[in-house]
Design a protein around this motif. Structure first.
Motif, PDB file in Angstrom:
ATOM      1  N   MET A   1       0.821  -1.326  -0.125  1.00  0.00           N
ATOM      2  CA  MET A   1      -0.172  -0.026  -0.133  1.00  0.00           C
ATOM      3  C   MET A   1       0.867   1.380   0.018  1.00  0.00           C
ATOM      4  O   MET A   1       2.049   0.977   0.388  1.00  0.00           O
ATOM      5  N   PRO A   2       0.296   2.406  -0.446  1.00  0.00           N
ATOM      6  CA  PRO A   2       1.221   3.670  -0.495  1.00  0.00           C
ATOM      7  C   PRO A   2       1.251   3.927   0.832  1.00  0.00           C
ATOM      8  O   PRO A   2       0.889   3.763   2.027  1.00  0.00           O
ATOM      9  N   ALA A   3       2.699   4.715   0.982  1.00  0.00           N
ATOM     10  CA  ALA A   3       2.993   5.254   2.191  1.00  0.00           C
ATOM     11  C   ALA A   3       2.223   6.479   2.692  1.00  0.00           C
ATOM     12  O   ALA A   3       2.718   7.577   2.677  1.00  0.00           O
ATOM     13  N   ASP A   4       1.147   6.008   3.324  1.00  0.00           N
ATOM     14  CA  ASP A   4       0.181   7.284   3.546  1.00  0.00           C
ATOM     15  C   ASP A   4      -0.409   6.920   4.953  1.00  0.00           C
ATOM     16  O   ASP A   4      -1.065   6.046   5.130  1.00  0.00           O
ATOM     17  N   THR A   5      -0.504   7.926   5.677  1.00  0.00           N
ATOM     18  CA  THR A   5      -0.917   7.731   7.122  1.00  0.00           C
ATOM     19  C   THR A   5      -2.161   8.466   7.586  1.00  0.00           C
ATOM     20  O   THR A   5      -2.589   8.609   8.858  1.00  0.00           O
ATOM     21  N   THR A   6      -2.752   8.955   6.464  1.00  0.00           N
ATOM     22  CA  THR A   6      -4.018   9.643   6.745  1.00  0.00           C
ATOM     23  C   THR A   6      -5.374   8.647   7.051  1.00  0.00           C
ATOM     24  O   THR A   6      -5.191   7.418   6.811  1.00  0.00           O
ATOM     25  N   PRO A   7      -6.449   9.217   7.626  1.00  0.00           N
ATOM     26  CA  PRO A   7      -7.403   8.124   8.135  1.00  0.00           C
ATOM     27  C   PRO A   7      -7.891   7.410   7.159  1.00  0.00           C
ATOM     28  O   PRO A   7      -8.217   6.235   6.982  1.00  0.00           O
ATOM     29  N   GLY A   8      -8.079   8.176   5.836  1.00  0.00           N
ATOM     30  CA  GLY A   8      -8.791   7.464   4.597  1.00  0.00           C
ATOM     31  C   GLY A   8      -7.764   6.455   4.163  1.00  0.00           C
ATOM     32  O   GLY A   8      -8.429   5.588   3.607  1.00  0.00           O
ATOM     33  N   ALA A   9      -6.556   6.837   4.060  1.00  0.00           N
ATOM     34  CA  ALA A   9      -5.490   5.589   3.675  1.00  0.00           C
ATOM     35  C   ALA A   9      -5.675   4.204   4.576  1.00  0.00           C
ATOM     36  O   ALA A   9      -5.698   3.349   4.159  1.00  0.00           O
ATOM     37  N   ALA A  10      -5.592   4.598   5.777  1.00  0.00           N
ATOM     38  CA  ALA A  10      -5.799   3.375   6.757  1.00  0.00           C
ATOM     39  C   ALA A  10      -7.054   2.635   6.559  1.00  0.00           C
ATOM     40  O   ALA A  10      -6.879   1.452   6.663  1.00  0.00           O
ATOM     41  N   ALA A  11      -8.077   3.391   6.400  1.00  0.00           N
ATOM     42  CA  ALA A  11      -9.702   2.703   6.010  1.00  0.00           C
ATOM     43  C   ALA A  11      -9.443   1.880   4.673  1.00  0.00           C
ATOM     44  O   ALA A  11      -9.896   0.648   4.905  1.00  0.00           O
ATOM     45  N   ALA A  12      -8.736   2.451   3.754  1.00  0.00           N
ATOM     46  CA  ALA A  12      -8.727   1.822   2.515  1.00  0.00           C
ATOM     47  C   ALA A  12      -7.703   0.594   2.689  1.00  0.00           C
ATOM     48  O   ALA A  12      -8.084  -0.591   2.054  1.00  0.00           O
ATOM     49  N   THR A  13      -6.708   0.526   3.395  1.00  0.00           N
ATOM     50  CA  THR A  13      -6.064  -0.755   3.550  1.00  0.00           C
ATOM     51  C   THR A  13      -6.634  -1.619   4.088  1.00  0.00           C
ATOM     52  O   THR A  13      -6.481  -2.791   3.882  1.00  0.00           O
ATOM     53  N   ALA A  14      -7.493  -1.238   5.409  1.00  0.00           N
ATOM     54  CA  ALA A  14      -8.192  -2.282   6.081  1.00  0.00           C
ATOM     55  C   ALA A  14      -9.122  -3.019   5.229  1.00  0.00           C
ATOM     56  O   ALA A  14      -9.506  -4.064   5.350  1.00  0.00           O
ATOM     57  N   SER A  15     -10.033  -1.998   4.200  1.00  0.00           N
ATOM     58  CA  SER A  15     -10.979  -2.706   3.591  1.00  0.00           C
ATOM     59  C   SER A  15     -10.476  -3.655   2.497  1.00  0.00           C
ATOM     60  O   SER A  15     -11.322  -4.448   1.860  1.00  0.00           O
ATOM     61  N   LEU A  16      -9.413  -3.358   2.161  1.00  0.00           N
ATOM     62  CA  LEU A  16      -8.771  -4.349   0.909  1.00  0.00           C
ATOM     63  C   LEU A  16      -7.902  -5.631   1.557  1.00  0.00           C
ATOM     64  O   LEU A  16      -7.140  -6.308   0.721  1.00  0.00           O
ATOM     65  N   ALA A  17      -7.812  -5.570   2.712  1.00  0.00           N
ATOM     66  CA  ALA A  17      -6.869  -6.787   3.468  1.00  0.00           C
ATOM     67  C   ALA A  17      -7.507  -8.187   3.016  1.00  0.00           C
ATOM     68  O   ALA A  17      -8.791  -8.287   3.338  1.00  0.00           O
ATOM     69  N   GLY A  18      -6.521  -8.808   2.459  1.00  0.00           N
ATOM     70  CA  GLY A  18      -7.114 -10.285   2.109  1.00  0.00           C
ATOM     71  C   GLY A  18      -7.577 -10.649   0.927  1.00  0.00           C
ATOM     72  O   GLY A  18      -8.183 -11.772   0.535  1.00  0.00           O
ATOM     73  N   ILE A  19      -7.733  -9.336   0.252  1.00  0.00           N
ATOM     74  CA  ILE A  19      -8.451  -9.718  -1.170  1.00  0.00           C
ATOM     75  C   ILE A  19      -7.531 -10.328  -2.095  1.00  0.00           C
ATOM     76  O   ILE A  19      -6.348  -9.907  -2.347  1.00  0.00           O
ATOM     77  N   GLU A  53     -15.518  -4.831 -10.213  1.00  0.00           N
ATOM     78  CA  GLU A  53     -15.931  -4.283  -9.063  1.00  0.00           C
ATOM     79  C   GLU A  53     -14.693  -3.452  -8.486  1.00  0.00           C
ATOM     80  O   GLU A  53     -13.459  -3.439  -8.595  1.00  0.00           O
ATOM     81  N   VAL A  54     -15.259  -2.164  -8.317  1.00  0.00           N
ATOM     82  CA  VAL A  54     -14.494  -0.912  -7.363  1.00  0.00           C
ATOM     83  C   VAL A  54     -15.014  -0.787  -6.123  1.00  0.00           C
ATOM     84  O   VAL A  54     -16.248  -0.814  -5.708  1.00  0.00           O
ATOM     85  N   GLN A  55     -14.096  -1.375  -5.335  1.00  0.00           N
ATOM     86  CA  GLN A  55     -14.054  -0.882  -3.541  1.00  0.00           C
ATOM     87  C   GLN A  55     -14.599   0.407  -3.121  1.00  0.00           C
ATOM     88  O   GLN A  55     -13.964   1.366  -3.770  1.00  0.00           O
ATOM     89  N   ARG A  56     -15.601   0.612  -2.396  1.00  0.00           N
ATOM     90  CA  ARG A  56     -16.097   1.817  -2.013  1.00  0.00           C
ATOM     91  C   ARG A  56     -14.822   2.436  -1.180  1.00  0.00           C
ATOM     92  O   ARG A  56     -14.074   1.741  -0.169  1.00  0.00           O
ATOM     93  N   GLY A  57     -14.471   3.680  -1.161  1.00  0.00           N
ATOM     94  CA  GLY A  57     -13.703   4.360  -0.335  1.00  0.00           C
ATOM     95  C   GLY A  57     -12.334   4.414  -0.435  1.00  0.00           C
ATOM     96  O   GLY A  57     -11.582   4.778   0.277  1.00  0.00           O
ATOM     97  N   VAL A  58     -12.121   3.944  -1.612  1.00  0.00           N
ATOM     98  CA  VAL A  58     -10.356   3.493  -1.926  1.00  0.00           C
ATOM     99  C   VAL A  58     -10.171   4.317  -3.074  1.00  0.00           C
ATOM    100  O   VAL A  58     -10.979   4.791  -4.087  1.00  0.00           O
ATOM    101  N   ILE A  59      -8.759   4.728  -3.497  1.00  0.00           N
ATOM    102  CA  ILE A  59      -8.434   4.810  -4.820  1.00  0.00           C
ATOM    103  C   ILE A  59      -7.817   3.882  -5.907  1.00  0.00           C
ATOM    104  O   ILE A  59      -7.169   3.110  -5.313  1.00  0.00           O
ATOM    105  N   THR A  60      -8.755   3.581  -6.731  1.00  0.00           N
ATOM    106  CA  THR A  60      -8.302   2.460  -7.524  1.00  0.00           C
ATOM    107  C   THR A  60      -7.602   3.157  -8.815  1.00  0.00           C
ATOM    108  O   THR A  60      -8.558   3.903  -9.470  1.00  0.00           O
ATOM    109  N   ALA A  61      -6.547   2.606  -9.377  1.00  0.00           N
ATOM    110  CA  ALA A  61      -6.014   3.200 -10.684  1.00  0.00           C
ATOM    111  C   ALA A  61      -6.305   2.014 -11.619  1.00  0.00           C
ATOM    112  O   ALA A  61      -6.274   0.957 -11.512  1.00  0.00           O
ATOM    113  N   LEU A  62      -6.601   2.661 -12.959  1.00  0.00           N
ATOM    114  CA  LEU A  62      -6.821   1.625 -14.097  1.00  0.00           C
ATOM    115  C   LEU A  62      -5.633   2.083 -14.981  1.00  0.00           C
ATOM    116  O   LEU A  62      -5.549   3.039 -15.708  1.00  0.00           O
TER     117      LEU A  62
END
Length: 307
Positions: A1-19, A53-62
């Motif tokens: 994951m990107p080296a970002d410590t913002t709450p949004g980045a932390a939530a994104a990391t958690a939401s994508l864990a294990g996919i 599928e695009v996960q809610r609340g994250v930044i997805t690059a195409l």
């Protein structure tokens, strides 16, 4: 994951864990889901996406090489083009055959690689046009300013706040056509937020932007995620992809060939093949190398004789 410590980045990391990092993988909380989306131009199949599928609340690059079908897929999802087949939903509500302006009203907006600002209107006028549901635009109420003045004042205040956020407030009364390429990108992003969208789709937001504004744009994209919005963007700048994306989808020849975190896809053989060709890492034998060198020398000799 990107080296970002913002709450949004932390939530994104958690939401994508294990996919799993496989094409079309289901997400825990997808905001956008599409299946069997195809589009052909003559004999060329530009898009052939089995499942996305695009996960809610994250930044997805195409990402993908030129001609992979990325912008065509954007056009299909946002109602700017019509597919040959396929279905997709935003928050579970179908968008197939929904026109672009209604797609925006439902909370999914986009920007363009070539900016679509209205150059002969001021920056503020461009912003006001981005707001939806304006009573002053209706035939029966337009002549009676008292019916829509309060709403227009609220829209103007929101536009002023966004222009300040994007550092365009000093340009609010300038014609949009006088802005630099980077400033137009900022204006498009700010105007998109006038709709208060859930999903923002950015088509090459860094294309043609000078380095001074690039960092500003990167910060704004991250701030969208920190507000709880979802971002899907097309980009060729791999440094940017690594910097801000939480998840990456890779297209090649119209299909999705890989998905995963930036680190996973950069090491994926399917991605390497898509960008460099399937035989880029094939060892060449000594005999083959000698043959190639001899052919090159012969061509040089022929050029010298002709000269």
């Amino acid at each position: 994951m990107p080296a970002d410590t913002t709450p949004g980045a932390a939530a994104a990391t958690a939401s994508l864990a294990g996919i799993q990092n496989v094409p079309g993988v289901p997400k825990p909380d997808p905001i956008l889901v599409g299946s069997s989306i195809s589009r052909s131009f003559g004999g060329l199949k530009a898009v052939d996406v089995e499942h996305l599928e695009v996960q809610r609340g994250v930044i997805t690059a195409l990402i993908g090489p030129n001609g992979a079908g990325k912008t065509t897929l954007f056009n299909l999802l946002t109602g700017f083009d019509v597919p040959d087949s396929g279905q997709w939903q935003l928050n579970g509500k179908p968008l197939h055959k929904v026109p672009a302006y209604k797609v925006a009203r439902r909370g999914m907006v986009r920007t363009f690689q070539l900016t679509k600002v209205l150059s002969k209107l001021t920056v503020m006028e461009n912003m006001r046009l981005g707001a939806t549901g304006q009573r002053g635009e209706k035939f029966w109420s337009a002549p009676f300013r008292s019916l829509w003045k309060t709403q227009e004042d609220e829209i103007t205040t929101r536009a002023e706040d966004l222009l300040t956020r994007f550092k365009l407030d000093a340009k609010s009364e300038d014609f949009a056509g006088s802005l630099s390429g980077g400033q137009r990108k900022l204006l498009e992003m700010a105007r998109a937020l006038m709709v208060d969208p859930e999903l923002i789709m950015l088509d090459e937001p860094m294309a043609g932007v000078n380095p001074a504004l690039k960092q500003s744009l990167l910060g704004h994209v991250k701030s969208l995620r920190d507000e709880g919005r979802t971002v899907l963007f097309v980009e060729h700048d791999m440094d940017m992809v690594r910097d801000i994306s939480d998840w990456v989808v890779v297209m090649a020849q119209g299909t999705i060939v890989a998905e995963g975190t930036p680190q996973q896809v950069m090491a994926d053989q399917a991605v390497i093949d898509a960008y460099l060709g399937t035989h880029h890492d094939t060892d060449i034998s000594e005999a083959d190398e000698t043959e190639v060198e001899a052919a090159a020398d012969a061509e040089l000799d022929q050029e010298a004789d002709r000269g």
